[in-house]
Design a protein around this motif. Structure first.
Motif, mmCIF file in Angstrom:
data_model
loop_
_atom_site.group_PDB
_atom_site.id
_atom_site.type_symbol
_atom_site.label_atom_id
_atom_site.label_comp_id
_atom_site.label_asym_id
_atom_site.label_seq_id
_atom_site.Cartn_x
_atom_site.Cartn_y
_atom_site.Cartn_z
ATOM 1 N N PRO A 248 8.983 -12.716 -4.255
ATOM 2 C CA PRO A 248 7.978 -13.786 -4.066
ATOM 3 C C PRO A 248 6.703 -13.242 -3.439
ATOM 4 O O PRO A 248 6.733 -12.409 -2.525
ATOM 5 C CB PRO A 248 8.686 -14.767 -3.120
ATOM 6 C CG PRO A 248 10.138 -14.500 -3.295
ATOM 7 C CD PRO A 248 10.264 -13.041 -3.590
ATOM 8 N N GLY A 249 5.576 -13.707 -3.934
ATOM 9 C CA GLY A 249 4.291 -13.343 -3.361
ATOM 10 C C GLY A 249 3.684 -12.078 -3.901
ATOM 11 O O GLY A 249 2.643 -11.640 -3.401
ATOM 12 N N THR A 250 4.276 -11.470 -4.921
ATOM 13 C CA THR A 250 3.742 -10.214 -5.439
ATOM 14 C C THR A 250 2.719 -10.405 -6.560
ATOM 15 O O THR A 250 2.152 -9.422 -7.033
ATOM 16 C CB THR A 250 4.886 -9.319 -5.950
ATOM 17 O OG1 THR A 250 5.727 -10.068 -6.834
ATOM 18 C CG2 THR A 250 5.722 -8.809 -4.799
ATOM 19 N N GLN A 379 0.478 1.393 0.537
ATOM 20 C CA GLN A 379 -0.651 1.341 1.464
ATOM 21 C C GLN A 379 -1.989 1.248 0.739
ATOM 22 O O GLN A 379 -2.846 0.435 1.111
ATOM 23 C CB GLN A 379 -0.635 2.590 2.357
ATOM 24 C CG GLN A 379 -1.780 2.630 3.367
ATOM 25 C CD GLN A 379 -1.703 3.837 4.273
ATOM 26 O OE1 GLN A 379 -0.617 4.256 4.660
ATOM 27 N NE2 GLN A 379 -2.843 4.405 4.611
ATOM 28 N N SER A 380 -2.194 2.055 -0.285
ATOM 29 C CA SER A 380 -3.474 2.003 -0.999
ATOM 30 C C SER A 380 -3.664 0.666 -1.705
ATOM 31 O O SER A 380 -4.783 0.124 -1.737
ATOM 32 C CB SER A 380 -3.535 3.151 -2.014
ATOM 33 O OG SER A 380 -2.482 3.032 -2.963
ATOM 34 N N GLU A 381 -2.588 0.107 -2.231
ATOM 35 C CA GLU A 381 -2.690 -1.205 -2.881
ATOM 36 C C GLU A 381 -2.957 -2.302 -1.857
ATOM 37 O O GLU A 381 -3.694 -3.256 -2.144
ATOM 38 C CB GLU A 381 -1.410 -1.498 -3.657
ATOM 39 C CG GLU A 381 -1.226 -0.600 -4.876
ATOM 40 C CD GLU A 381 0.122 -0.788 -5.537
ATOM 41 O OE1 GLU A 381 0.250 -0.470 -6.731
ATOM 42 O OE2 GLU A 381 1.055 -1.263 -4.850
ATOM 43 N N ARG A 382 -2.366 -2.178 -0.676
ATOM 44 C CA ARG A 382 -2.642 -3.181 0.367
ATOM 45 C C ARG A 382 -4.101 -3.135 0.801
ATOM 46 O O ARG A 382 -4.692 -4.166 1.138
ATOM 47 C CB ARG A 382 -1.727 -2.961 1.572
ATOM 48 C CG ARG A 382 -0.279 -3.266 1.308
ATOM 49 C CD ARG A 382 0.504 -3.388 2.604
ATOM 50 N NE ARG A 382 0.471 -2.161 3.386
ATOM 51 C CZ ARG A 382 1.332 -1.161 3.258
ATOM 52 N NH1 ARG A 382 2.289 -1.236 2.345
ATOM 53 N NH2 ARG A 382 1.246 -0.095 4.033
ATOM 54 N N THR A 383 -4.698 -1.951 0.787
ATOM 55 C CA THR A 383 -6.125 -1.842 1.103
ATOM 56 C C THR A 383 -6.961 -2.631 0.095
ATOM 57 O O THR A 383 -7.883 -3.371 0.470
ATOM 58 C CB THR A 383 -6.553 -0.368 1.100
ATOM 59 O OG1 THR A 383 -5.780 0.355 2.054
ATOM 60 C CG2 THR A 383 -8.028 -0.239 1.461
ATOM 61 N N GLU A 384 -6.621 -2.502 -1.188
ATOM 62 C CA GLU A 384 -7.346 -3.254 -2.211
ATOM 63 C C GLU A 384 -7.139 -4.757 -2.042
ATOM 64 O O GLU A 384 -8.072 -5.558 -2.247
ATOM 65 C CB GLU A 384 -6.882 -2.809 -3.596
ATOM 66 C CG GLU A 384 -7.162 -1.349 -3.911
ATOM 67 C CD GLU A 384 -6.636 -0.953 -5.275
ATOM 68 O OE1 GLU A 384 -6.223 -1.863 -6.028
ATOM 69 O OE2 GLU A 384 -6.618 0.248 -5.593
ATOM 70 N N PRO A 409 3.141 -2.475 6.399
ATOM 71 C CA PRO A 409 4.137 -2.086 5.387
ATOM 72 C C PRO A 409 5.112 -3.223 5.109
ATOM 73 O O PRO A 409 5.522 -3.939 6.012
ATOM 74 C CB PRO A 409 4.844 -0.887 6.042
ATOM 75 C CG PRO A 409 4.660 -1.099 7.500
ATOM 76 C CD PRO A 409 3.326 -1.748 7.665
ATOM 77 N N GLY A 410 5.467 -3.391 3.851
ATOM 78 C CA GLY A 410 6.390 -4.444 3.471
ATOM 79 C C GLY A 410 5.742 -5.792 3.251
ATOM 80 O O GLY A 410 6.432 -6.759 2.925
ATOM 81 N N PHE A 411 4.419 -5.875 3.408
ATOM 82 C CA PHE A 411 3.726 -7.149 3.209
ATOM 83 C C PHE A 411 3.425 -7.346 1.730
ATOM 84 O O PHE A 411 3.005 -6.422 1.036
ATOM 85 C CB PHE A 411 2.420 -7.160 3.997
ATOM 86 C CG PHE A 411 2.564 -7.621 5.414
ATOM 87 C CD1 PHE A 411 1.721 -8.573 5.950
ATOM 88 C CD2 PHE A 411 3.550 -7.092 6.212
ATOM 89 C CE1 PHE A 411 1.858 -8.981 7.255
ATOM 90 C CE2 PHE A 411 3.699 -7.496 7.512
ATOM 91 C CZ PHE A 411 2.852 -8.457 8.035
ATOM 92 N N SER A 412 3.630 -8.547 1.240
ATOM 93 C CA SER A 412 3.231 -8.890 -0.125
ATOM 94 C C SER A 412 1.789 -9.384 -0.129
ATOM 95 O O SER A 412 1.167 -9.570 0.923
ATOM 96 C CB SER A 412 4.153 -9.982 -0.686
ATOM 97 O OG SER A 412 3.974 -11.198 0.025
#
Length: 674
Positions: A248-250, A379-384, A409-412
């Motif tokens: 969920p949330g991805t 990490q790089s995707e979370r930055t975006e 880390p682990g955040f959607s």
């Protein structure tokens, strides 16, 4: 993944695109017709009475007032039921008779009176005797007529017409316009249509951060619809279905919205639960209607969100049901996707976070040729993703997006969107003009652990127990090699917890046995500290014990990490064993698993107690510092416990500013909640 967070400060008032559709003229005329019919029916009883002026009289009055005065010119018997009486012209001006015959729509020609008769023979006999008794030599002219009584007919027809008009009125009100009446359209598809020139999604692929591989596969489908000749010249066929799978949330639904925004073809979207109704056969009917609409507008795309609502596996559990609506809907869906009928030009997108419950026939190639897995971002995707969600925010200069991504880390994508929104709300609550870095950290605290409840009153004894409990977690994890780096410890109540410890978890793909055991020991540190200090244990370790017990069973029965049980796994990735009433192993094996789990937990607990006994002074000092300050950060921990010999953080590779932010504001994953 991320959602569309574009901010627009322009005022759209007055634009043609924002104008509401003008209702067609003349719509109120129909309601006036309904009111007119209702008014007529209400007044009909008054018209149904004899408003022509005739008055009903009895036989006695007929003899005494009319027959005795020889005032009757003729009598007309209508339908053998009513005798209409006509007076002679020379007596119509008689004051006594004139008063009785005057009325609404009265006529001088009559009839002036009427009598209800029982039968024609009885009436003739009574009339003959009455004339003889009155001594009348001139006999009264009696005629017989058969007439259509419109009053009786209207008394039956008008109520029926009234109910028909009311029914039509209710249907029109329920229909709500162009779609027609839902009572007669419950078997029709409720899919929302987005197409070029009409209602269209504003989300594009530029609004999707991360998921480069998944986005590339979906973009290829859109490109095939735009430029089919580039693929068909080589003999390629377009995929019939694309299944989006992920936690969920991805961003599964967001990906479909982007397809709707980018595709130059009609896009039908609906939820899987919209197929299911209380009426048997409605789901299958809606599936047929949905694909019928899509085929008429081919090439087109159909998106079914949460397809597991109708695509659950057909197994033995459904054999006890006489007629399962979901199963008939699934059968129709399978037929439409790949059956005898031609389905050229229609691509089906589906999304679910529970692929294990879907029917195998639904997932096979030919129906859903591509399975795209959307995983939690790195990490790089979370930055975006952070860059997408902070677009509408007014940020301070001290906000470092790279640090925010490293601390999550682990955040959607949905979690990150929630963090950004909470940070803006907290800054606005404090009357700030900009959202600062500390607002993001405070928002992370609130989202993961809960809001601070400093007003929550706990007794000094309970507060002391919580302090030693959290100190036990901190000291144990500090001296264990494979435990994530501890950043902050707090005994301030948050949400349902009385205290919490925050760690910086590594983004691991696999976990070793030694890492599992060290994590179990750190989780048992709170309970061990209570037993060592107070020689008594409390109920505060419930969450810890639950976590440790599940982790031990997972190690033994799933991952095969126990030496006695060996490399055996009872994990069922297909979900078939969920339908079994018993366990997939014998009673003897169950006893052995329970025994090994018990030994594993007890050994980890004893190891933790020995570790805390060795560092009893550090445990005491940290607990007293928590009672004094309530929150202890990494700097204080290093002063009391010294530098960690086994540092999990990549401290050497971090910039000084990032290290300070980690020390001061880090708050990422709740590890202990009491």
């Amino acid at each position: 993944m991320s959602s569309n967070s574009k901010h627009s400060g322009t005022n759209n008032i007055g634009k043609d695109t924002d104008k509401s559709p003008i209702p067609p003229k003349g719509g109120n005329k129909i309601s006036w017709i309904y009111w007119g019919v209702l008014l007529f029916i209400l007044l009909f009883p008054f018209f149904n009475k004899n408003i022509s002026g005739s008055k009903e009289i009895g036989w006695a009055e007929f003899e005494e007032s009319l027959l005795s005065q020889n005032a009757i010119e003729k009598i007309v018997v209508v339908n053998k039921e009513i005798a209409q009486i006509y007076l002679k012209k020379n007596l119509q001006d008689n004051p006594e008779l004139k008063e009785d015959t005057e009325g609404l729509l009265s006529s001088s020609s009559g009839p002036h009176y009427y009598i209800t008769i029982g039968s024609v023979e009885s009436f003739e006999n009574k009339l003959q005797r009455a004339q003889d008794d009155a001594g009348l030599f001139e006999k009264i002219d009696v005629r017989y007529e058969n007439r259509t009584d419109w009053g009786i007919i209207l008394s039956w027809v008008l109520p029926l017409v009234f109910f028909i008009f009311i029914w039509m009125f209710l249907i029109q009100r329920m229909g709500g316009g162009k779609g027609g009446n839902p009572l007669f359209n419950f078997g029709k598809s409720t899919a929302k249509l987005s197409e070029k020139g009409g209602t269209k999604s504003k989300v594009t692929f530029n609004d999707i951060a991360g998921l480069k591989e998944a986005k590339a596969e979906v973009m290829e489908v859109v490109d095939f619809l735009k430029n089919p000749e580039d693929y068909t010249r080589l003999g390629a066929k377009i995929p019939k279905g694309v299944m989006l799978v992920g936690p969920p949330g991805t961003g599964k639904t967001l990906m479909a919205k982007a397809v709707a925004g980018e595709a130059q073809v009609p896009f039908f979207s609906m939820s899987g639960s919209e197929f299911v109704e209380m009426f048997v056969g409605v789901g299958a009917s809606r599936v047929r209607d949905l694909f019928k609409q899509a085929k008429t507008k081919a090439p087109s795309i159909i998106f079914i969100d949460e397809i597991d609502a109708v695509g659950r596996s057909r197994g033995k559990i459904n054999a006890f049901q006489a007629n399962d609506e979901r199963e008939s809907t699934l059968n129709q869906l399978l037929t439409e996707l790949d059956g005898f009928g031609d389905n050229t030009g229609v691509i089906v997108l589906a999304a679910t976070n529970r692929p294990d419950v879907l029917d195998k026939a639904l997932l096979r190639p030919g129906r859903f040729d591509r399975h795209i897995y959307l995983e939690l971002p790195n990490q790089s995707e979370r930055t975006e993703i952070f860059k997408v969600h902070i677009r509408p925010l007014k940020l301070a200069k001290n906000v470092d997006i790279d640090v925010l991504a490293k601390l999550s880390p682990g955040f959607s994508g949905a979690d990150i969107a929630n963090i950004c929104n909470e940070a803006a709300l907290m800054a606005a609550r404090k009357k700030k003009n900009e959202v600062e870095q500390e607002d993001f950290m405070a928002a992370r605290d609130r989202v993961i652990v809960g809001m601070e409840r400093k007003s929550k009153i706990i007794s000094p004894k309970e507060k002391e127990i919580v302090a030693y409990h959290e100190a036990g977690h901190a000291v144990a994890s500090w001296h264990l090699k494979h435990v994530d780096s501890l950043v902050k410890v707090s005994i301030i109540p948050r949400g349902k917890s009385l205290g919490a410890a925050w760690y910086l978890p590594e983004e691991r793909q696999i976990v070793t046995k030694s890492q599992f055991i060290d994590q179990m020991c750190a989780s048992l540190g709170g309970r061990a500290a209570e037993e060592i200090v107070f020689n008594e244990i409390s109920s505060g370790a419930l969450d810890d014990l639950e976590k440790v017990t599940k982790q031990a069973y997972t190690m033994v029965s799933y991952y095969g990490l126990d030496e006695e049980i060996g490399p055996i796994s009872f994990y069922d990735s297909t979900g078939d064993n969920e339908r079994l009433l018993g366990k997939p192993y014998s009673e003897e094996m169950a006893k052995q698993i329970d025994h090994e789990v018990h030994d594993l937990v007890i050994s980890a607990y004893e190891r933790t107690k020995n570790l805390l006994v060795q560092h009893r002074d550090e445990l005491e000092n940290l607990a007293q510092l928590l009672l004094k300050k309530e929150v202890v950060d990494k700097n204080d921990l290093e002063k009391l416990l010294g530098k960690r010999s086994h540092q999990v953080l990549e401290g050497d590779n971090k910039k000084p500013s990032e290290t300070n932010l980690l020390v001061d504001y880090f708050n990422i994953e709740k590890n202990k909640v009491k």
